[in-house]
Design a protein around this motif. Structure first.
Motif, short mmCIF file in Angstrom:
data_model
loop_
_atom_site.label_atom_id
_atom_site.label_comp_id
_atom_site.label_asym_id
_atom_site.label_seq_id
_atom_site.Cartn_x
_atom_site.Cartn_y
_atom_site.Cartn_z
N LEU B 124 49.20 -13.89 -38.28
CA LEU B 124 50.39 -14.39 -37.58
C LEU B 124 50.74 -13.48 -36.41
CD1 LEU B 124 52.82 -15.48 -40.43
CD2 LEU B 124 51.63 -16.94 -38.80
N PHE B 125 50.64 -12.17 -36.64
CA PHE B 125 50.94 -11.18 -35.60
C PHE B 125 50.03 -11.41 -34.39
CE2 PHE B 125 49.90 -6.56 -34.44
CZ PHE B 125 50.80 -6.56 -33.37
N TYR B 127 48.38 -14.05 -33.69
CA TYR B 127 48.68 -15.35 -33.08
C TYR B 127 49.77 -15.19 -32.02
CZ TYR B 127 50.41 -20.09 -32.49
OH TYR B 127 50.81 -21.27 -31.94
N GLU B 128 50.84 -14.49 -32.40
CA GLU B 128 51.94 -14.26 -31.45
C GLU B 128 51.47 -13.41 -30.26
OE1 GLU B 128 55.33 -15.05 -31.34
OE2 GLU B 128 54.84 -16.57 -32.84
N ARG B 132 49.32 -17.09 -28.49
CA ARG B 132 50.46 -17.69 -27.78
C ARG B 132 50.50 -17.23 -26.33
NH1 ARG B 132 56.37 -18.85 -30.14
NH2 ARG B 132 55.10 -19.93 -31.68
N PHE B 137 43.31 -20.72 -28.87
CA PHE B 137 42.58 -19.96 -29.88
C PHE B 137 41.32 -19.37 -29.26
CE2 PHE B 137 44.81 -23.41 -32.12
CZ PHE B 137 45.60 -22.65 -32.95
N PHE B 216 44.06 -19.01 -37.78
CA PHE B 216 44.75 -19.45 -36.57
C PHE B 216 44.61 -18.43 -35.45
CE2 PHE B 216 47.81 -17.10 -38.90
CZ PHE B 216 47.85 -17.69 -40.16
N LEU B 219 40.07 -19.73 -35.08
CA LEU B 219 39.96 -21.13 -35.50
C LEU B 219 38.53 -21.39 -35.97
CD1 LEU B 219 42.13 -23.36 -35.49
CD2 LEU B 219 41.05 -24.30 -33.47
#
Lengths: 356, 281
Positions: B124-125, B127-128, B132, B137, B216, B219
């Motif tokens: 998640l980290f 990803y941010e 993002r 991806f 994520f 991918l």
């Protein structure tokens, strides 16, 4: 001796230091430093300046790398807080206990995943703690000395198996076994009990809380048992021998001497396992069933924080959906941080006592 | 009389407790054997040459894992290139410059927490942090998240092994006028080489099986791609997707991937431990 004495604090080289031996060792390892220094003494000041600049640079690079570790943990927390903020702002504190999880109406609450994470981890601890304790006792008290190494290594292999393998094995092998044999038996024999019976009612689907809890339990056994084994080995032999000399049995030595001596660290090891169980993703994602429903029965499908993120993240089609998932991740991070920090503090306490 | 009864009860408790501990060990080993046997048997049946000559197939048809094997290899290599230098330098700081001061102790504490932190949170980290920001991806994002998981392993082993290097070696190098950086590079690193290498191998074993942080970030990619700026195929995510799909051909491929991955992880981690034991004598 090349190099001015000012660069060596006096305590660095005591007069009786076996400098001859070590000088040989160093000359073998870094010939340029000694060879050029001895043949070209006039180049000394420039070299020394370069050495000092190099030292400052090297020291700064090492410090920066070390700070990077610190920064990355804080950055992880902050970035998830930032990503989850829209959801936390919209749903407020209610996010923690709101049961609904409805992508269509964009209404999200974390109660079901939180409940699933806590319940599956609790089941895992019920299995893993006594088994790990048994393994640690076996390895320190029962096993023949020659078998200790191989058995300990085999148990640690359990930690080496990637978690997705647990998940896949769970889905294809363990779930059918649970639904064919274990779960019908549980419903038949325990389903009619007052109160407790509700835990074991429902169709034998195989997937569900109980299956996830068992697999999680097996996964964290090696983490807890290796900590317990390590701290059991720290008990001073004189304490154990004193107890044996008084006629204590092996079990009495474990329960009366070893366990009280290591109690804090043993709890630390258990917390370490709990931290792993709370955040474990792939193994439970396969066998939990991804159902956003609260159910009293352990046989019913459920969800966990990590499984919800893994299953739904790439499918999240609105900003608030994505933000809710990231907010879940933030919750998980905070909880595991607290559990792991507590574990570390408890483990450090025994180490510090040892140091004194 | 009362005394022998009590003694007998104590003996019985002792035997029961030690027997239970033996059973617990058998219980632990039972799962190990069950899981490994299942993986080996199912994976072995699915092994064939197509695994390393063909790409991952579209739904329902035959194929191999070539793109996923290559993707995993590339991302692991990049993760090591990113994580190892920072990890070794951070470990050097802790062992050589920080020693026991408050900052070093804090960093050790945080590093140990990172070591056990849930890997999905790292995903998640990143990803941010990467996905993002860049808007898509990519293999880079996957490699960065694996690098973050490798980092604490390397930091810890480097710190521990460098602190084991005898002080006399340091003093001798400094006494000969070597600057500290030179002493570290040409005396400490060679002396701690085996330990640092062990840490790297343990880190590689750890990230080779990680799935959650790749879901994520990297991918997946059905086609061949060695471009780190694109989504990248990798063994763990392929296993995840194929195992949950309703096609037998995909299940077979997932088992083959599972066997390859498990063997790689176990061989690397057992090799690392063996290396450590050699060093310790």
């Amino acid at each position: 001796m090349p190099g001015p004495p000012a660069r060596l604090p006096p305590d660095h080289l005591p007069p009786d230091h076996p400098a001859d031996l070590t000088r040989k060792a160093v000359r073998a390892m870094s010939p340029p430093a000694t060879a050029t220094a001895m043949t070209a003494p006039t180049a000394q000041p420039a070299r020394r300046a370069r050495g000092a600049a190099g030292d400052a640079l090297f020291r700064a690079a090492a410090l920066f790398a070390a700070l990077f570790v610190l920064i990355s943990l804080s950055a992880a927390a902050l970035s998830m807080l930032y990503g989850g903020l829209p959801a936390l702002m919209k749903f407020g504190l209610g996010f923690l206990y709101h049961v609904a999880w409805n992508p269509v109406r964009q209404d999200f609450g974390a109660a079901v995943p939180i409940y699933g994470t806590l319940l599956s981890s609790a089941l895992a601890m019920l299995i893993a703690v006594p088994v790990s304790f048994g393994i640690a006792i076996f390895l320190t008290e029962v096993s023949p000395r020659r078998l200790r190494g191989p058995i300990a290594a085999a148990i640690e292999l359990l930690a080496g198996i990637p978690s997705i393998i647990y998940g896949m094995w769970g889905l294809f092998v363990f779930v059918p076994y649970m639904s064919d044999h274990i779960e019908p038996w549980l419903t038949d024999h325990l389903g009619d009990l007052p109160l407790l019976g509700a835990l074991f009612q429902g169709p034998p689907l195989g997937i569900g809380m109980l299956t996830a809890g068992i697999i999680l339990g097996v996964m964290i056994i090696p983490f807890i048992s290796s900590v317990m084994r390590d701290v059991f080995a720290l008990v001073p032999p004189s304490l154990r021998e004193a107890a044996f000399a008084l006629g204590a049995t092996r079990w009495e030595v474990v329960s009366g001497v070893v366990l009280p001596y290591t109690r804090t660290a043993v709890v630390g090891g258990i917390f370490l396992g709990l931290g792993r169980a709370l955040g474990e993703t792939m193994a439970v994602t396969f066998v939990l069933g991804n159902a956003h429903e609260l159910s009293a029965s352990l046989l019913m499908p459920g969800n966990s924080i990590a499984a919800a993120i893994a299953n739904e993240f790439t499918e999240a089609d609105s900003d608030i959906y994505l933000s809710s998932l990231i907010a879940l991740g933030f919750l998980l991070f905070v909880v595991t941080f607290i559990v792991l920090a507590a574990a570390k503090i408890m483990l450090l306490r025994l180490a510090r006592n040892e140091g004194n | 009389m009362a005394r022998t009864l009590r003694s007998r009860r104590r003996q019985f408790t002792n035997i029961a407790a030690l027997g239970a501990s033996t059973l617990a060990t058998v219980f632990g080993l039972f799962w190990l054997v069950w899981i490994l046997l299942t993986t080996v048997i199912n994976g072995y049946q699915a092994l064939n040459l197509k695994l390393i000559t063909q790409m991952t197939p579209p739904p329902g048809s035959d194929g191999g894992l070539l793109n996923a094997i290559a993707g995993s290899g590339i991302m692991i290599a990049v993760a090591v290139l990113l994580g190892a230098p920072i990890g070794i330098m951070a470990g050097t700081h802790l062992a050589e410059f920080g020693k026991k001061n408050a900052l070093a102790e804090l960093i050790r504490f945080v590093n140990d927490i990172l070591l056990s932190a849930p890997s999905i949170v790292i995903g998640l980290f990143v990803y941010e942090l990467v996905v993002r920001q860049s808007g898509h991806f990519s293999g880079w994002a996957g490699a960065v998240s694996l690098g973050f998981i490798l980092l604490p392993v390397v930091v810890r082993t480097t710190d521990e092994t460098m602190r084991l290097v005898p002080t006399q070696l340091r003093e001798a190098a400094l006494a000969l006028g070597a600057p500290k950086w030179k002493m570290t590079l040409s005396v400490l690193y060679p002396a701690a080489r085996t330990g640092i290498l062990t840490g790297l191998l343990l880190g590689v074993a750890r990230i080779s099986g990680e799935t959650a942080p790749l879901l994520f970030t990297a991918l997946n990619n059905q086609y061949w791609s060695a471009d780190l700026a694109e989504p990248m195929a990798n063994i763990p995510v392929v296993i995840f997707q194929f195992a949950l799909a309703p096609y037998d051909a995909w299940h077979a491929l997932a088992w083959a991937g599972a066997l390859l991955m498990t063997m790689f992880v176990l061989i690397v981690s057992v090799g690392a431990r063996f290396l450590l034991r050699e060093r310790n004598g």
